[in-house]
Design a protein around this motif. Sequence first.
Motif, PDB file in Angstrom:
ATOM      1  N   TRP A  70      -7.089  13.685   4.289  1.00  0.00           N
ATOM      2  CA  TRP A  70      -7.961  12.577   3.879  1.00  0.00           C
ATOM      3  C   TRP A  70      -7.161  11.316   3.585  1.00  0.00           C
ATOM      4  N   ARG A  71      -5.873  11.457   3.303  1.00  0.00           N
ATOM      5  CA  ARG A  71      -5.078  10.258   3.000  1.00  0.00           C
ATOM      6  C   ARG A  71      -4.794   9.427   4.244  1.00  0.00           C
ATOM      7  N   ASN A 122      -1.024   7.825  -3.632  1.00  0.00           N
ATOM      8  CA  ASN A 122      -2.164   8.699  -3.878  1.00  0.00           C
ATOM      9  C   ASN A 122      -3.481   7.981  -3.660  1.00  0.00           C
ATOM     10  N   GLY A 123      -4.359   8.617  -2.990  1.00  0.00           N
ATOM     11  CA  GLY A 123      -5.706   8.101  -2.900  1.00  0.00           C
ATOM     12  C   GLY A 123      -5.917   7.233  -1.682  1.00  0.00           C
ATOM     13  N   LEU A 173     -14.625  10.486   0.279  1.00  0.00           N
ATOM     14  CA  LEU A 173     -13.226  10.225  -0.096  1.00  0.00           C
ATOM     15  C   LEU A 173     -13.062  10.232  -1.608  1.00  0.00           C
ATOM     16  N   TRP A 218       1.711   2.988  -3.285  1.00  0.00           N
ATOM     17  CA  TRP A 218       0.639   3.718  -3.983  1.00  0.00           C
ATOM     18  C   TRP A 218       0.215   4.883  -3.103  1.00  0.00           C
ATOM     19  N   ILE A 264      -7.114   8.295   5.987  1.00  0.00           N
ATOM     20  CA  ILE A 264      -8.305   7.454   6.160  1.00  0.00           C
ATOM     21  C   ILE A 264      -8.166   6.236   5.254  1.00  0.00           C
ATOM     22  N   ARG A 265      -8.375   5.078   5.812  1.00  0.00           N
ATOM     23  CA  ARG A 265      -8.319   3.848   5.036  1.00  0.00           C
ATOM     24  C   ARG A 265      -9.632   3.113   5.186  1.00  0.00           C
ATOM     25  N   LEU A 266     -10.155   2.644   4.052  1.00  0.00           N
ATOM     26  CA  LEU A 266     -11.399   1.874   4.095  1.00  0.00           C
ATOM     27  C   LEU A 266     -11.140   0.442   3.657  1.00  0.00           C
ATOM     28  N   LEU A 277      -6.774   4.010   0.243  1.00  0.00           N
ATOM     29  CA  LEU A 277      -6.579   2.623  -0.127  1.00  0.00           C
ATOM     30  C   LEU A 277      -7.847   1.859   0.134  1.00  0.00           C
ATOM     31  N   GLU A 318     -10.390  12.593  -3.436  1.00  0.00           N
ATOM     32  CA  GLU A 318      -9.418  12.089  -4.391  1.00  0.00           C
ATOM     33  C   GLU A 318      -9.557  12.787  -5.734  1.00  0.00           C
ATOM     34  N   ASP A 354      -7.963  15.957  -5.643  1.00  0.00           N
ATOM     35  CA  ASP A 354      -6.593  15.874  -5.166  1.00  0.00           C
ATOM     36  C   ASP A 354      -6.416  16.603  -3.828  1.00  0.00           C
ATOM     37  N   LYS A 379       0.808  -1.205   0.000  1.00  0.00           N
ATOM     38  CA  LYS A 379       0.000   0.000   0.000  1.00  0.00           C
ATOM     39  C   LYS A 379       0.850   1.267   0.000  1.00  0.00           C
TER      40      LYS A 379
END
Lengths: 216, 286
Positions: B116-117, A8-9, B71, A6, B119-121, A11, B75, B78, A3
Amino acid sequence: MAKDSWPNGPLFVDEDEQPRRPSWWQRKRPGRMTNGLVALSAAAIVSVYAVGYVNTSAQEGSLAGAPAASIDTAPTTAATPPDSRRVEGVTRPRATPTPTSSSEAPTQQPRQQTTAPTPAPGSSSQSAATFKDGSYVGVGSSRHGQIQATIVISGGKITSASVTGCGTRYPCSKVNLLVNEVLSTQAIPTHYVSGATDSSMAYRGAVQQALSQAHA
Amino acid sequence: MDTLVSIDVFAGETEPGAGPGIERAMGWFAEVERVCSRFDPESELRRLCAAPSGEPVVLGELLFSAIRIALGVCEATDGLFDITVGARMAQRGFDRNFRTGERLAGASETDPGATWRDIRLNLPRREIVLRRPLLLDLGALAKGLAIDLAGQELGGHERWAVYAGGDLLVHDSREAPEPLSIGIRHPRQDGDVIETLQLANGAVCTSGDYERGEHILSPGNGDRPTSISCTVVAPTAVIADALSTAAFLMEPRKALRFLEAQAVDGLLFDRTLRRYETRGMRRLHG
């Protein structure tokens, strides 16, 4: 861990802990149009709706322990105004009981409004008019206060729809546009305004309440 | 949400009464607030933020879906739009509940560098991990989501409109849909409309710098946005709501490119009341 390769964004991690790109990823390709966010939201709405709001919280032992019984069901209306195929509930979700709360759902008891002066005797128009002659008062609420509107019906037509009581924090001149609309359309303003002030909602509620008494 | 909600069902004579559907629809506004409120310490959102960071937490469908959509917008922009901006909002003084005046607690324990990065789902498990202590703010889309959910309850009717605090979702499934007139509030002249759209199906949301003062804060820098009004027309209210906020933060021309890439329509005005609109928006003018 993969992870971190990567950066950006968010996960979105699959069950097997392999990161994958979200479904709308293709949107980043130059010149490519996609409705990825729209599709994502549409799917999410359906899945939340399917669960239903009494069950939207996670189960016992997790964060959302509040019982479903604490949902405040907003007051709404089931009454159909006799001359209108329109049903409306105007309310403030979780409204705290206040002396004015009944006016927040103006169509709830349209026949029980007793604050309005009764129409002048003998003034009823015998024409094909929609409304009975007279003057009618209605009150609408917003979180910024109340607006009272007085509708004057003469010859079956709305001849005045002025603001006769302004209890909002802001000047009621804001709703002048809607006053003109009532006069030109002879109806409750159906003119939805995106980005509107609450005062226009309050005026709309007031006119609706007043006009509900004017129906023959 | 402390917002006035109006639901209009234009019911045909053969349709069943709209009362029960309207009541269930109204229930969603209370439910979304109960789950997603930034000000209620007992909301699922606040309890999530209060949980130890780094630990996976299982969420209810509503909050998980709201965060997932948010999210996506973070994204897509950006990070210009960022739902972790909550702590900075509080530091700027936007820390009181509009309804009760209650001051927002917990903002001081957040990590100012969180984005926001962090945060993981985990989709299959409906789990979330907040990697730093942060305060989430779903204010830019919660109202839109409630409107969409309310609309789902009205599915048995051909024609209806859900209107909440200036955001609108209209629906007309008849063979010959009749568009409704929807005014766009004039950003500088109270009580006036600057444009009227004709729309039979879809959502319209407008973000501006007027209603509660300049309440939209971008996490990127302290610059004031150059748009003063941004209207988005989209199939869902949650996306119209979030993208009107996000595009409001952008330079108007860039906002149009962004909105077209998201397959939605937009109408923006800058300080000189110059108009910027997507091609699709022109078809909606009354």
